[in-house]
Every structure is written in C-alpha cells, then in structure tokens.
Design a protein around this motif. Structure first.
Motif, short mmCIF file in Angstrom:
data_model
loop_
_atom_site.label_atom_id
_atom_site.label_comp_id
_atom_site.label_asym_id
_atom_site.label_seq_id
_atom_site.Cartn_x
_atom_site.Cartn_y
_atom_site.Cartn_z
N ASP A 198 -10.24 -56.79 13.79
CA ASP A 198 -11.55 -56.23 14.14
C ASP A 198 -11.71 -56.14 15.66
OD1 ASP A 198 -12.23 -56.09 11.45
OD2 ASP A 198 -13.02 -58.15 11.44
N HIS A 199 -12.18 -54.98 16.10
CA HIS A 199 -12.48 -54.74 17.52
C HIS A 199 -11.29 -55.10 18.41
CE1 HIS A 199 -16.61 -54.17 16.25
NE2 HIS A 199 -16.63 -55.39 15.70
N PRO A 206 -7.84 -66.85 23.73
CA PRO A 206 -9.19 -66.84 24.32
C PRO A 206 -10.04 -65.68 23.83
CG PRO A 206 -7.62 -65.98 25.88
CD PRO A 206 -6.82 -66.43 24.70
N ALA A 207 -10.00 -65.42 22.55
CA ALA A 207 -10.80 -64.34 21.98
C ALA A 207 -11.05 -64.67 20.52
CB ALA A 207 -10.09 -62.99 22.11
N ARG A 208 -12.17 -64.21 20.02
CA ARG A 208 -12.48 -64.42 18.60
C ARG A 208 -11.79 -63.33 17.79
NH1 ARG A 208 -16.48 -62.75 14.91
NH2 ARG A 208 -16.96 -64.36 13.33
N GLU A 217 -11.37 -56.44 27.30
CA GLU A 217 -12.03 -57.60 27.92
C GLU A 217 -11.03 -58.63 28.44
OE1 GLU A 217 -14.79 -59.25 25.19
OE2 GLU A 217 -15.88 -57.35 24.89
N HIS A 218 -9.91 -58.81 27.73
CA HIS A 218 -8.97 -59.89 28.08
C HIS A 218 -7.63 -59.38 28.59
CE1 HIS A 218 -11.65 -62.87 26.19
NE2 HIS A 218 -11.82 -61.97 25.23
N ALA A 267 -6.44 -66.28 10.68
CA ALA A 267 -6.68 -65.45 11.87
C ALA A 267 -7.76 -66.05 12.75
CB ALA A 267 -7.06 -64.03 11.45
N ARG A 268 -8.79 -66.67 12.15
CA ARG A 268 -9.86 -67.28 12.96
C ARG A 268 -9.39 -68.52 13.70
NH1 ARG A 268 -13.07 -65.64 8.38
NH2 ARG A 268 -12.68 -67.66 7.37
#
Length: 419
Positions: free
Chosen positions: A294-295, A366-368, A302-303, A360-361
């Motif tokens: 997702d996204h 450093p990202a969700r 962003e990263h 995956a979570r």
C-alpha cells in the motif's frame, strides 16, 4: 517424331525400357537408368542420415531447461555408443581379416572366425537396441558391461591364437581408448583393473611364455594407459562439477528476482501452468494470492528509493518465511507479488493472507508497511492458468477500492470452478 506432350529431353520410363527388353532388345542399358538408380540411392542415404541426426538433436522448440539437458545427455551418449560401435566393428573386421589371411598357417581358425562374426553381430544388436541402452537408467551400466565383455572377447581370441604374442592382442587398446568416452573414475578403475588382470591371465596361459623385458614393457604400457585414462576421468568429473555449480547459479539468476529473492514472472508462469495442470488432473483446490504494498510510491517519495528497496527485500524474505514449502512466491511487478498455493482451499488461503499481512507490518524499516491482498480459490476444469491470475487481480483491485490494508476474496462467475 515426338508425340504431343513429350519433350525432346524426356527420359524413357522404366515400363518402356522393360517392354523393350522383353521384346529382345540387346542394347546396352541406357545411362539414364544408372543416373536414376544413383539419385534414388542418394536420397535414401540422406533420408536415413537425417533420421539419425534427428534422434540425436535437441528440439529447437523445446525451452524447458530440464528437457533440453535430457535431450543433450541422450545425444551425447548416442554418439559415444556410435564411437564404440566403430571400434567394435573395426576391431572385429581387422581380426577377421587377420584370421582369413592366416587360415592355413594358424590354429583354432574356425573358433577365431566365429568370435569375429560374433563381435559384428553383437555390434548390430547394440545398434538396434541403442534407444534402450542410452536411457538414464541403463546407459552407465550398459557401457561398463559392454567394455568388460569386449576385454573378455579380446582375451579369448588372443589365447586361442597363441597368447599375448598374437597380433589380436593389439586390439586391447580399443576398449582402453573407449574408457575416455564419458566413463566415471570408478568405472575406469574397475574396467582398467579388469583389463590388466585379463592381460596377466592371458600372458600366464601363453605357451612358452614371453621374454621378460617384452612382457614387462607391455604390462607397463597397459598400466600407464589405464592410469592416464583415469586421470582424464578425474579431470573431466572435476570440470563437470564446476559446470554444474555454474549451471545452478545461472538457473538461480535466470529464475529469481535479484531484489526480493522470490521467483521472477517467467519462472512463476511456468510453475503455475504445471500446478494448475496437476489440480485439473487430481481435482484439487488451488489458490492464488495477489499482494500489493500500500502506498509504495509514497514510501519511495518520503524515505527514498533505498528504503523502498529495503522494504521489498525484507518483504520478500518475510513472505518466503511464512508460506509452506510447496507454495510459490514471485515478484511480478514493482511492488506486486503473487503467492501460488497448490492443494489449498479458501479457508487456508485466507489464513495465509492474514499471516502475510501481519508479517509485513513487522518489517524493520522506517516506514509503515501494509498489504492489500486479493484471493482466488478454484478447482479448475481446464489447465489454463489465466483465470486464476485474472480473478486474483480483480480481488486485489477490489481490496484497494475498499480502502487497502485488507484482503478480498473473489468469487468466480462459474460455480463449477469454485472450490
């Protein structure tokens, strides 16, 4: 005068020449007859040669690496068998020539002639049974038995002709040379030891014995020849091990995605077709999960792309760690992955989807990271894998439409295909 429809250079038919002969014609046969016979014979020889080459050649339309390797191995063993037959027939023919040339001056000529004819008949038997002798289960065993029986045949012929001093003992070199043709080091050691032992037995049976210096030289030459062939077999096997390691590495590079460690799309497509065919044959369920990060574009923006690559790298490892050994994981797009689950019903597929989403979570980045998953479970009626992939993609699209970070099960329109 030419009749209508007949050209000036037309050749007379076989039927016309036959009628002329029956009417008492005594002329010399027309040269065109010999030309016709020559053309027919040439075409027959070419046809036979083409058929022989077709049995040895790998099919150009065959792209399966395992099948190509099997065809190549069979072609190699066939050529080695043909080489052995050349030596066998050549040695037998040379022996027969020697026997008939010395028919009145030697002993046991009838027995030696029978051995020569037996060797030629044996070569013909090998020729007609070559398709069976080069199969993976028979070729190594057959080669060893054939080589040992050849040594025994030469030893028998040498003993009947007076022992090691007979010219027939020179044929001993042919099966020794044949050991160079793909024999393993163990086979070379066994056949070579058998040859040396037989040579010593025949030397012991030689009437009057041999001069010690000549005997010692012959034995040393035979031992050195076998040892050289053995060293060649060792070098060939070591080289083969290196080639097999390189082939395995190339196979991994050709079928694996370098970033995630999962299969690439080409390998996944091939395995999917195989598994769907098995599901049709045995009437098993089969499931496919289509996963999308997702996204993922926002993560890259962003990263940075390095973090995006690390997300995919860890995600591939997490997916492979949380599926069964029979399941197949592949990366088929930028952030899209597929999981094929043979013999898996809908309940097991949804449980796996939840397990993969949970893994995956937990990625250490450093990202969700969350996953949208589309699930399709079928009991297919046809070996076409396209519907399974299409329905899983539709379910994935629906999961994104519903807000992402979830799984959606697609129900096929054909109730007969539903698990």
């Amino acid at each position: 005068m030419l009749t209508q429809g007949q050209s000036r250079n037309a050749r007379p038919s076989l039927l016309t020449r036959k009628c002329d002969h029956q009417q008492g014609a005594t002329s010399v046969p027309n040269p065109s007859t010999f030309a016709m016979i020559r053309d027919h014979a040439g075409r027959a020889v070419l046809h036979a040669a083409n058929r022989l080459r077709l049995t040895d050649r790998v099919r150009e339309d065959d792209t399966d690496p395992c099948s190509v390797d099997a065809h190549s191995q069979q072609a190699l063993w066939l050529r080695e068998l043909y080489t052995g037959m050349v030596g066998f027939i050549g040695g037998g023919g040379a022996g027969l020539f020697y026997v008939f040339r010395t028919w009145d001056s030697g002993s046991n000529r009838v027995s030696l002639a029978l051995l020569g004819f037996f060797s030629i008949v044996q070569a013909l038997v090998v020729w007609f049974g070559r398709g069976h002798f080069v199969t993976p289960t028979q070729r190594r065993r057959f080669s060893i038995v054939w080589n040992v029986s050849t040594y025994a045949l030469i030893a028998t012929a040498s003993a009947l002709d007076g022992g090691i001093g007979s010219p027939l003992a020179l044929i001993w070199v042919l099966p020794t040379l044949y050991l160079l043709m793909g024999f393993s080091r163990a086979a070379v050691l066994f056949c070579g030891s058998f040859a040396i032992a037989l040579y010593l037995v025949v030397a012991w049976l030689t009437p009057g014995g041999l001069h010690s210096a000549a005997f010692a030289m012959q034995v040393v030459v035979l031992v050195v020849a076998v040892f050289m062939v053995f060293l060649g077999a060792v070098a060939r096997e070591e080289r083969q091990e290196v080639l097999e390691a390189v082939q395995r590495q190339l196979s991994v590079l050709a079928t694996t995605d370098g970033l995630t460690g999962c299969l690439n799309q080409q390998a996944f497509t091939h395995l999917t077709a195989t598994e769907v065919t098995r599901a049709v044959r045995y009437q098993h369920d089969i499931s496919m999960l289509a996963l999308d990060v997702d996204h993922f574009k926002s993560i890259n923006d962003e990263h940075g792309h390095l973090i995006g690559d690390e997300v995919l790298r860890q995600l591939g490892a997490a997916l492979r760690a949380n599926v069964r050994g029979t399941d197949i994981v592949a990366r088929v797009g930028g952030d899209e992955l597929l999981v094929l689950c043979p013999e898996t019903g809908l309940n097991a597929a949804t449980e796996m989807a939840e397990r993969l989403r949970s893994s995956a979570r937990q990625l250490q980045v450093p990202a969700r990271v969350t996953l949208s998953v589309g699930i399709c479970t079928l009991r297919p009626n046809t070996p076409d894998p396209q519907p399974l992939r299409e329905y899983a993609d539709r379910a994935l699209y629906e999961a994104k439409q519903q807000g992402r970070d979830r799984y959606v099960v697609f129900t096929p329109p054909d109730p007969l295909a539903v698990a």
